[in-house]
Design a protein around this motif. Structure first.
Motif, PDB file in Angstrom:
ATOM      1  N   SER A  64     -11.390  18.101 -15.305  1.00  0.00           N
ATOM      2  CA  SER A  64      -9.989  18.336 -14.971  1.00  0.00           C
ATOM      3  C   SER A  64      -9.437  17.219 -14.099  1.00  0.00           C
ATOM      4  N   GLN A  65     -10.271  16.595 -13.261  1.00  0.00           N
ATOM      5  CA  GLN A  65      -9.690  15.580 -12.386  1.00  0.00           C
ATOM      6  C   GLN A  65      -9.812  14.168 -12.955  1.00  0.00           C
ATOM      7  N   ASP A  66     -10.235  14.057 -14.203  1.00  0.00           N
ATOM      8  CA  ASP A  66     -10.363  12.721 -14.778  1.00  0.00           C
ATOM      9  C   ASP A  66      -9.043  12.185 -15.295  1.00  0.00           C
ATOM     10  N   HIS A  69      -1.622  14.749  -2.935  1.00  0.00           N
ATOM     11  CA  HIS A  69      -0.988  14.674  -1.617  1.00  0.00           C
ATOM     12  C   HIS A  69      -0.779  13.234  -1.166  1.00  0.00           C
ATOM     13  N   ARG A  70      -1.615  12.327  -1.605  1.00  0.00           N
ATOM     14  CA  ARG A  70      -1.515  10.935  -1.160  1.00  0.00           C
ATOM     15  C   ARG A  70      -0.753  10.064  -2.165  1.00  0.00           C
ATOM     16  N   GLY A  71      -1.052  10.225  -3.435  1.00  0.00           N
ATOM     17  CA  GLY A  71      -0.507   9.321  -4.448  1.00  0.00           C
ATOM     18  C   GLY A  71       0.993   9.480  -4.604  1.00  0.00           C
ATOM     19  N   THR A  72       1.658   8.390  -4.993  1.00  0.00           N
ATOM     20  CA  THR A  72       3.125   8.383  -5.091  1.00  0.00           C
ATOM     21  C   THR A  72       3.548   8.027  -6.513  1.00  0.00           C
ATOM     22  N   LEU A  73       4.788   8.417  -6.845  1.00  0.00           N
ATOM     23  CA  LEU A  73       5.319   8.078  -8.169  1.00  0.00           C
ATOM     24  C   LEU A  73       5.499   6.566  -8.286  1.00  0.00           C
ATOM     25  N   LEU A 132       0.855  -1.178   0.000  1.00  0.00           N
ATOM     26  CA  LEU A 132       0.000   0.000   0.000  1.00  0.00           C
ATOM     27  C   LEU A 132       0.893   1.231   0.000  1.00  0.00           C
ATOM     28  N   ALA A 133       0.781   2.037  -1.045  1.00  0.00           N
ATOM     29  CA  ALA A 133       1.547   3.296  -1.064  1.00  0.00           C
ATOM     30  C   ALA A 133       0.569   4.422  -0.743  1.00  0.00           C
ATOM     31  N   GLY A 134       0.163   5.210  -1.737  1.00  0.00           N
ATOM     32  CA  GLY A 134      -0.811   6.280  -1.466  1.00  0.00           C
ATOM     33  C   GLY A 134      -2.229   5.760  -1.351  1.00  0.00           C
ATOM     34  N   GLY A 135      -2.437   4.562  -1.858  1.00  0.00           N
ATOM     35  CA  GLY A 135      -3.767   3.953  -1.765  1.00  0.00           C
ATOM     36  C   GLY A 135      -4.782   4.501  -2.751  1.00  0.00           C
ATOM     37  N   HIS A 136      -4.366   5.414  -3.615  1.00  0.00           N
ATOM     38  CA  HIS A 136      -5.350   6.072  -4.461  1.00  0.00           C
ATOM     39  C   HIS A 136      -5.671   5.329  -5.743  1.00  0.00           C
ATOM     40  N   SER A 137      -5.010   4.234  -5.971  1.00  0.00           N
ATOM     41  CA  SER A 137      -5.468   3.303  -7.009  1.00  0.00           C
ATOM     42  C   SER A 137      -5.963   2.020  -6.356  1.00  0.00           C
ATOM     43  N   LEU A 138      -5.237   1.581  -5.343  1.00  0.00           N
ATOM     44  CA  LEU A 138      -5.555   0.288  -4.732  1.00  0.00           C
ATOM     45  C   LEU A 138      -6.886   0.316  -3.965  1.00  0.00           C
ATOM     46  N   ILE A 139      -7.071   1.322  -3.120  1.00  0.00           N
ATOM     47  CA  ILE A 139      -8.287   1.343  -2.284  1.00  0.00           C
ATOM     48  C   ILE A 139      -9.561   1.433  -3.153  1.00  0.00           C
ATOM     49  N   LEU A 148      -1.213  17.519 -12.750  1.00  0.00           N
ATOM     50  CA  LEU A 148      -2.426  17.188 -13.523  1.00  0.00           C
ATOM     51  C   LEU A 148      -3.101  15.907 -13.020  1.00  0.00           C
ATOM     52  N   LEU A 149      -2.481  15.255 -12.050  1.00  0.00           N
ATOM     53  CA  LEU A 149      -3.039  13.980 -11.573  1.00  0.00           C
ATOM     54  C   LEU A 149      -4.197  14.257 -10.619  1.00  0.00           C
ATOM     55  N   GLY A 150      -5.382  13.921 -11.025  1.00  0.00           N
ATOM     56  CA  GLY A 150      -6.541  14.068 -10.142  1.00  0.00           C
ATOM     57  C   GLY A 150      -6.651  15.482  -9.611  1.00  0.00           C
ATOM     58  N   LEU A 181       3.375   4.089 -11.042  1.00  0.00           N
ATOM     59  CA  LEU A 181       4.088   3.266 -12.029  1.00  0.00           C
ATOM     60  C   LEU A 181       3.818   1.785 -11.764  1.00  0.00           C
ATOM     61  N   SER A 182       3.876   1.375 -10.495  1.00  0.00           N
ATOM     62  CA  SER A 182       3.679  -0.045 -10.168  1.00  0.00           C
ATOM     63  C   SER A 182       2.266  -0.509 -10.518  1.00  0.00           C
ATOM     64  N   HIS A 183       1.310   0.396 -10.409  1.00  0.00           N
ATOM     65  CA  HIS A 183      -0.072   0.049 -10.729  1.00  0.00           C
ATOM     66  C   HIS A 183      -0.181  -0.324 -12.215  1.00  0.00           C
ATOM     67  N   GLY A 184       0.626   0.311 -13.034  1.00  0.00           N
ATOM     68  CA  GLY A 184       0.741  -0.105 -14.443  1.00  0.00           C
ATOM     69  C   GLY A 184      -0.488   0.163 -15.279  1.00  0.00           C
TER      70      GLY A 184
HETATM   71  C1  LIG Z   1      -9.979  10.745  -7.788  1.00  0.00           C
HETATM   72  C2  LIG Z   1      -8.689  10.230  -8.386  1.00  0.00           C
HETATM   73  C3  LIG Z   1      -8.224  10.808  -9.546  1.00  0.00           C
HETATM   74  C4  LIG Z   1      -7.050  10.360 -10.112  1.00  0.00           C
HETATM   75  N1  LIG Z   1      -6.645  10.935 -11.270  1.00  0.00           N
HETATM   76  C5  LIG Z   1      -5.513  10.495 -11.863  1.00  0.00           C
HETATM   77  C6  LIG Z   1      -5.065  11.054 -13.077  1.00  0.00           C
HETATM   78  O1  LIG Z   1      -5.672  11.984 -13.599  1.00  0.00           O
HETATM   79  N2  LIG Z   1      -3.972  10.539 -13.648  1.00  0.00           N
HETATM   80  C7  LIG Z   1      -3.272   9.535 -13.080  1.00  0.00           C
HETATM   81  O2  LIG Z   1      -2.264   9.119 -13.641  1.00  0.00           O
HETATM   82  N3  LIG Z   1      -3.646   9.001 -11.915  1.00  0.00           N
HETATM   83  C8  LIG Z   1      -4.745   9.452 -11.297  1.00  0.00           C
HETATM   84  N4  LIG Z   1      -5.141   8.891 -10.113  1.00  0.00           N
HETATM   85  C9  LIG Z   1      -4.320   7.826  -9.504  1.00  0.00           C
HETATM   86  C10 LIG Z   1      -3.318   8.403  -8.568  1.00  0.00           C
HETATM   87  O3  LIG Z   1      -2.324   9.059  -9.277  1.00  0.00           O
HETATM   88  C11 LIG Z   1      -2.722   7.273  -7.744  1.00  0.00           C
HETATM   89  O4  LIG Z   1      -2.182   7.878  -6.628  1.00  0.00           O
HETATM   90  C12 LIG Z   1      -1.669   6.437  -8.385  1.00  0.00           C
HETATM   91  O5  LIG Z   1      -2.096   5.901  -9.587  1.00  0.00           O
HETATM   92  C13 LIG Z   1      -1.273   5.282  -7.494  1.00  0.00           C
HETATM   93  O6  LIG Z   1      -0.384   5.701  -6.573  1.00  0.00           O
HETATM   94  P1  LIG Z   1      -0.561   5.315  -5.063  1.00  0.00           P
HETATM   95  O7  LIG Z   1       0.670   5.763  -4.399  1.00  0.00           O
HETATM   96  O8  LIG Z   1      -1.813   5.871  -4.578  1.00  0.00           O
HETATM   97  O9  LIG Z   1      -0.572   3.715  -5.145  1.00  0.00           O
HETATM   98  P2  LIG Z   1      -1.471   2.635  -4.422  1.00  0.00           P
HETATM   99  O10 LIG Z   1      -2.876   2.794  -4.771  1.00  0.00           O
HETATM  100  O11 LIG Z   1      -1.142   2.571  -2.982  1.00  0.00           O
HETATM  101  O12 LIG Z   1      -0.886   1.343  -5.109  1.00  0.00           O
HETATM  102  C14 LIG Z   1      -1.132   1.046  -6.459  1.00  0.00           C
HETATM  103  C15 LIG Z   1      -0.541  -0.312  -6.809  1.00  0.00           C
HETATM  104  O13 LIG Z   1       0.868  -0.242  -6.840  1.00  0.00           O
HETATM  105  C16 LIG Z   1       1.470  -1.126  -5.890  1.00  0.00           C
HETATM  106  N5  LIG Z   1       2.602  -0.400  -5.317  1.00  0.00           N
HETATM  107  C17 LIG Z   1       2.558   0.810  -4.738  1.00  0.00           C
HETATM  108  N6  LIG Z   1       3.799   1.215  -4.411  1.00  0.00           N
HETATM  109  C18 LIG Z   1       4.636   0.237  -4.797  1.00  0.00           C
HETATM  110  C19 LIG Z   1       6.049   0.089  -4.736  1.00  0.00           C
HETATM  111  N7  LIG Z   1       6.842   1.032  -4.242  1.00  0.00           N
HETATM  112  N8  LIG Z   1       6.570  -1.050  -5.221  1.00  0.00           N
HETATM  113  C20 LIG Z   1       5.794  -1.998  -5.755  1.00  0.00           C
HETATM  114  N9  LIG Z   1       4.464  -1.909  -5.842  1.00  0.00           N
HETATM  115  C21 LIG Z   1       3.869  -0.795  -5.364  1.00  0.00           C
HETATM  116  C22 LIG Z   1       0.348  -1.443  -4.923  1.00  0.00           C
HETATM  117  O14 LIG Z   1       0.540  -2.706  -4.344  1.00  0.00           O
HETATM  118  C23 LIG Z   1      -0.849  -1.394  -5.811  1.00  0.00           C
HETATM  119  O15 LIG Z   1      -1.006  -2.586  -6.501  1.00  0.00           O
HETATM  120  C24 LIG Z   1      -6.311   9.314  -9.511  1.00  0.00           C
HETATM  121  C25 LIG Z   1      -6.786   8.734  -8.337  1.00  0.00           C
HETATM  122  C26 LIG Z   1      -7.960   9.177  -7.763  1.00  0.00           C
HETATM  123  C27 LIG Z   1      -8.437   8.536  -6.516  1.00  0.00           C
END
Ligand SMILES: Cc1cc2nc3c(=O)[nH]c(=O)nc-3n(C[C@H](O)[C@H](O)[C@H](O)COP(=O)(O)OP(=O)(O)OC[C@H]3O[C@@H](n4cnc5c(N)ncnc54)[C@H](O)[C@@H]3O)c2cc1C
Lengths: 839, 283
Positions: free
Chosen positions: B190-192, B108-112, B31-38, B100-102, B116-119
């Protein structure tokens, strides 16, 4: 006192509601926690239409935390009435029995198959997966036109048809007007209800016409999306027979009646409370199966039961709005003067009839003529069942549909005659009036001055320079083209005279109640039957009462939303609250002053006729020093030991106001768009809205209503639309793909007002809650079409997404070069187009 | 929108995270920022039984000057990148895109590392890192390895990551003066997520284009290089951009959905490739 009394009405005083809302102190239903409370969660159908061939909840009962689980058969005896529909729009209307939990067949995705009750929401949700259920999927009806074809699958087989009703209003011969022999029309058909009448000789009008506009418009389905989803807590009333239900609703008073009708629990054993309610937009002008179930389960289990839906449930199982196919014909002479109008609607009911489903389109039927005066009008509305979520009121409810149709058609007429869209509107406006004046459908408009509103909007927009800029961009072949779109609208508010509501098929009950009480300490309680859920009644009603009683708004406490506190009321919807409920407050407060004068006369030993009231003081005419404050009068009234002979103690007056007529706010909107012809993207550069809702009690609140309404109107025009696939699966099942615009997508509005008082009530107020959703959609689409009209584009359906705009441009270019290109890949979402969603 | 029950573990270090992944096996997830996983757990599209939280690994939250490149820790938040001076100076496209991300709360929560790992090929950062020809450092039980972005993204939501591996660092080249960049994102709101996105990194040389690296978002299962355009622009005059961009959709495989048909996506890729390259040339 020498200082002139302050007047609060007309001032934008800060909303009394806001401090609690912005500091997290609001009392949302989900915040309510009661001892022993359990949570109920619904098992919902994943199919639009299927037979339930096997259903066994026993494994779910074994799951941790699970308290109970029920099927429809287990509970059927608890809801003899089913979920009631309050509207009967024709004698032949088909009203299906609507069980809170189905027993044999599911009829839309999200239909309820079983319910699980557990110690918490998570346990309940997890247990759902252990219910054994088998479905035999059946072909679903997802498209209104298909639904009416011979051999279509049937949503309710016992009806033998998917037609819920056909409603017609027509006098005269509209058909000859249009000179269409292919269309037999409805000449001489029965006129239902006093409100909607076709008038004049429409056939004649269409025969005389130099121009006939014939267009088809789609009102896509919309999701009301209140920020607070539905939530309820029901519990057996401790120490009493009966039940209390806290529920996120616009209509606690209606809910009390409907829950009683559904369950057979006597009405006087039900108390409904609407605590803080986080928006409704019509979606909470309903009594849902889940609310009935919560009460039924509280009764069965003898303990508090909570229900909170999540957003996906909200999108599947809370009502949808709109959902119409509109065939609109306009006949005009060569000067652009309208001669007549014919409208045919297909109105999507969905799978069941909710509280008002069939009456939504009908309540807008008489509004199709809009702000234009002409003689001939006819309308036919067919209600159609589909295997989709039921529709019902969504902000505007019937009027945005009507306004869009006439305002789009007016632009087409202008284009056909090569006239300026502002000019063609002016030619058809009513002369300004301030006494009720009949519209072509027989409705009595209360007061209009469209000319003033449109002049002001044109001035604010700097219309001529916009046309200049548009010309320059066209000549330069700029990839970004400028569009200027008009909409001059009216809406029907102040629901409504009881006799008129009866005519619409919803029985009546358009009145509203208010009680104004002076307490012994000089403070004031106002109890209102309206049920605010964001509109700021606590503030506005305080302003009204303060001005009448000569106190400050802070002295006034407004009580609402609890049938235990305010026994009678007709709640909040249809922009009715101020024009009916606010007026009841005004009258009740005046009754307090009338009685106060008698008491003051007694206290001052003067004749009642000589008592004047101003600035909170009763005084003797001509000798202002002889006076007594309203607080002292209230004290005397309360103590009751020295009152005029035979007078009842207390200053506590109640008024039930049944308005003589509706109110008709109106306005002129101009939308300026920049359309990127390479990408189809539409940007709203400016939005000018000049609205007339009569005198304004609180301008800040009115502006807020306009901002929100315009946002939702723009949303319908450019962004939002429910999409179903051909099997009836809801594809827009979350906020990720249901396109609610946010602040970055919306312009800074330019707002202004004209003030034309209504003769329907003593304050002259009209209502403003739905102006934005009514005025905006045609202004935006007219603007987009205006930008692209040099390419030959005449119409783009809502929402005008980039892909739709781009497609229209592609087609137009193809047409121009004689080779029309169809985008094959669009076929995938054709079902969305067919039933009014996006593509 | 209620996830299945899961357990929660806090990783104290990268090695601890790797151990925990080993202990809990394939049903565990970082779990990193959780913004894709959650969100996907809430839709019950994923139901890991254990979440291993990297959130407290401050040692993975950095931007360092690596000489010819910038090294970015995997737990660096989008918002950190948006306001980072090294990024602004040497690789502005990363900071710009992070903005431009969201919306701000996503940033603030999401990580690089997470994005990338989400793919997800509709994510913006995968294309940007691909256009930059960046590298990822990955650590697992067998130690550390480096993989190029182009090899990391394998299929839709499928990356080169092994079951017990953690992305620790992302390296992007410092852009030389004279190298322009642009990220064009087309979305309904804009947030899509991007309906289509185009990342362009363009080297100028003596008034013409030296080389262009272009990667496309939402045009297939992975970020896709617009190879035909890159070829046509290599050594070409800026006047060639409009025509070269016409082949931007060559070799792509976009899908059709509510936002856009495949055909419309192809069209948008052409329009925005031209706009991105032109903007890069002007930067
Ligand atoms: C409302 C909303 C709008 C968004 N809009 C955009 C957008 O416009 N463009 C965009 O690109 N993204 C967007 N996102 C996604 C956002 O950028 C996410 O933060 C990002 O995609 C995932 O990063 P995370 O740190 O939250 O990862 P998490 O959700 O925590 O993890 C994602 C996946 O990666 C794995 N993982 C995480 N960190 C690592 C690591 N270090 N090593 C190996 N595996 C790892 C996790 O196990 C999980 O499978 C949006 C998300 C939301 C909720």
């Amino acid at each position: 006192m020498t200082q002139a009394p302050e007047r609060y009405m007309g001032n934008g005083i800060p909303r009394k509601e806001d401090p609690n809302l912005v500091t997290g102190k609001a009392n949302w239903t989900d915040n309510i926690k009661l001892p022993g409370m359990v949570h109920m969660t619904m098992l919902r159908s994943p199919f639009a239409r299927a037979k339930v061939t096997k259903l066994d909840v026993s494994a779910a009962l074994e799951r941790p935390g699970v308290v109970a689980a029920f099927t429809g058969a287990d509970l059927a005896e608890e809801w003899p009435g089913g979920v009631p529909c309050a509207a009967v729009v024709t004698e032949e209307q088909k009203t299906p029995f609507f069980p809170p939990i189905v027993t044999d067949e599911v009829r839309h995705v999200g239909d309820v198959v079983a319910v699980v009750v557990a110690s918490d929401r998570y346990a309940a949700q997890d247990a759902l997966e252990f219910i054994e259920v088998d479905y035999e999927p059946l072909p679903a009806v997802v498209n209104m036109e298909d639904a009416l074809k011979e051999g279509s699958p049937l949503v309710h087989e016992d009806f033998g048809t998917n037609e819920c009703f056909t409603y017609t209003a027509n006098v005269g011969n509209t058909d000859e007007l249009f000179d269409r022999t292919d269309d037999p029309g409805d000449a001489g058909a029965e006129i239902r209800g006093p409100e909607v009448q076709g008038q004049g000789d429409t056939d004649e009008a269409f025969r005389r016409a130099n121009v006939v506009i014939k267009e088809r418009y789609i009102q896509q389905r919309l999701l009301p999306t209140a920020i607070e989803p539905r939530a309820s807590v029901a519990y057996p009333d401790p120490g009493h027979d009966g039940y209390v239900i806290y529920t996120s609703t616009q209509v606690p008073h209606l809910a009390k009646i409907v829950i009683s009708l559904a369950t057979g629990i006597p009405e006087n054993q039900i108390r409904v409370v609407a605590p803080d309610v986080g928006g409704g937009f019509g979606s909470k002008l309903n009594i849902y199966r889940e609310e009935i179930l919560a009460v039924v389960l509280a009764k069965r289990l003898g303990t508090p039961v909570k229900f909170v839906e999540d957003r996906s449930e909200n999108y599947q199982a809370t009502i949808h709005g709109r959902g119409q196919i509109q065939d609109v014909e306009l006949a005009a002479d060569s000067d652009g003067k309208i001669l007549g109008m014919r409208v045919k609607l297909l109105d999507d009911m969905g799978a069941y009839l909710q509280l008002l489903t069939p009456v939504i389109a009908i309540s807008g039927a008489a509004m199709f003529p809009g702000v234009y005066t002409f003689d001939a009008f006819s309308i036919e509305i067919k209600g159609v069942f589909t295997n989709l979520t039921p529709t019902d009121a969504y902000r505007g409810a019937g009027r945005p549909e009507a306004c869009y149709a006439i305002e789009r058609a007016m632009d087409s007429l202008a284009r056909e005659l090569d006239m300026d869209p502002a000019e063609i509107r002016r030619r058809n406006f009513y002369e300004p009036f301030d006494e009720p004046t009949a519209n072509p459908a027989g409705l009595m408009y209360d007061s209009f001055n469209l000319q003033a509103a449109l002049d002001r909007a044109v001035e604010l927009a700097d219309y001529q320079s916009l046309r200049e800029e548009q010309r320059r961009r066209r000549e330069a072949n700029d990839p970004v083209q400028l569009g200027i779109g008009f909409s001059t609208y009216t809406e029907i508010c102040g629901l409504g005279p009881s006799h008129a509501l009866a005519g619409l098929g919803i029985g009546g009950g358009g009145w509203e109640v208010a009680s104004v009480r002076m307490l012994v300490t000089g403070k004031v309680e106002v109890a209102t039957g309206t049920s605010p859920h964001g509109q700021g009644h606590e503030t506005s009603w305080s302003q009204i009462a303060a001005d009448v009683l000569g106190v400050t708004p802070d002295d006034v406490e407004v009580l609402h939303g609890d049938t235990g506190t305010v026994p009678f009321g007709r709640d909040t919807y249809g922009s009715r609250s101020l024009a009916v409920g606010g007026i009841a407050v005004y009258h009740a407060a005046n009754k307090v002053i009338e009685k106060g004068k008698k008491i003051a006369a007694h206290m001052l030993e003067a004749a009642e006729e000589d008592i004047e009231f101003e600035g909170g003081k009763f005084s003797v005419a001509g000798s202002p020093d002889q006076n007594v404050g309203i607080g002292d009068v209230a004290g005397a009234a309360y103590l009751g030991n020295d009152l005029p002979e035979g007078m009842e103690p207390t200053l506590n007056e109640t008024m039930t106001f049944d308005p003589p007529n509706f109110t008709f706010p109106f306005g002129a909107h101009i939308c300026v768009t920049e359309v990127d012809t390479e990408t189809g993207a539409v940007k709203i550069r400016d939005y000018i809205a000049v609205d007339d809702c009569g005198p304004v009690i609180n301008p800040t609140i009115v502006d807020g209503q306009l901002h929100g309404g315009l946002a939702q109107g723009i949303a319908q025009a450019l962004y939002e639309g429910v999409i179903y696939d051909e099997e009836g699966n809801l594809l827009t099942a979350s906020m990720v793909n249901y396109m609610i615009p946010g602040a970055p997508e919306l312009p800074n509005y330019t707002l202004d007002r004209t003030v034309t008082p209504s003769p329907s009530n003593p304050l002259g107020v009209k209502g403003v809650g739905e102006a934005g959703t009514i005025g905006a959609p045609p202004a935006v689409i007219n603007s987009v079409v205006d930008a692209l009209s040099p390419m030959g584009i005449r119409h783009i359906d809502m929402p005008a997404s980039p892909m739709r705009v781009w497609k229209a441009i592609q087609n137009a270019q193809g047409l121009q070069s004689g080779d029309r290109q169809e985008d094959a890949s669009l076929g995938a979402s054709a079902a969305g187009i067919k039933q009014g969603g996006d593509a | 929108m209620i996830p299945m029950a899961f357990d929660y573990e806090v990783a104290e270090s990268v090695d601890h995270a790797i151990d925990l992944l080993g202990q809990h096996g394939e049903d565990s997830k970082l779990l990193a920022g959780g913004h894709s996983l959650i969100p996907i757990m809430r839709l019950r599209l994923a139901a890991p039984t254990v979440l291993i939280d990297l959130g407290r690994l401050e040692e993975l939250r950095y931007v360092r000057d690596g000489g010819d490149h910038l090294a970015i820790g995997a737990m660096t938040r989008h918002r950190d990148l948006l306001f980072n001076d090294l990024v602004k100076e040497h690789c502005g496209i990363v900071g710009w895109t992070a903005g431009l991300l969201g919306d701000p709360s996503v940033q603030h929560r999401g990580t690089l590392g997470g994005t990338l790992s989400h793919g997800d090929s509709s994510g913006d950062m995968p294309s940007v890192i691909t256009a930059l020809e960046g590298e990822l450092t990955i650590k697992g039980p067998q130690g550390e390895r480096t993989v190029e972005a182009a090899d990391f993204f394998q299929d839709y939501m499928m990356t080169d990551l092994g079951e017990q591996e953690v992305v620790t660092e992302i390296r992007v080249p410092k852009l030389a003066p004279g190298t322009g960049w642009s990220y064009k994102k087309f979305s309904r709101r804009s947030q899509d997520w991007a309906t289509v996105g185009v990342a362009a990194v363009v080297e100028r040389s003596n008034g013409s284009i030296g080389s262009a690296r272009i990667a496309l978002t939402s045009m297939g299962a992975t970020p896709i290089r617009a190879a035909a355009v890159e070829q046509a622009l290599s050594g070409a005059s800026p006047d060639a951009v409009a025509e070269a961009s016409q082949s931007a959709d060559e070799g792509t495989n976009p899908s059709s959905d509510d936002a856009a048909s495949a055909e419309f996506r192809r069209h948008l890729a052409r329009v925005f490739t031209q706009r991105a390259v032109e903007e890069a040339l002007g930067r």
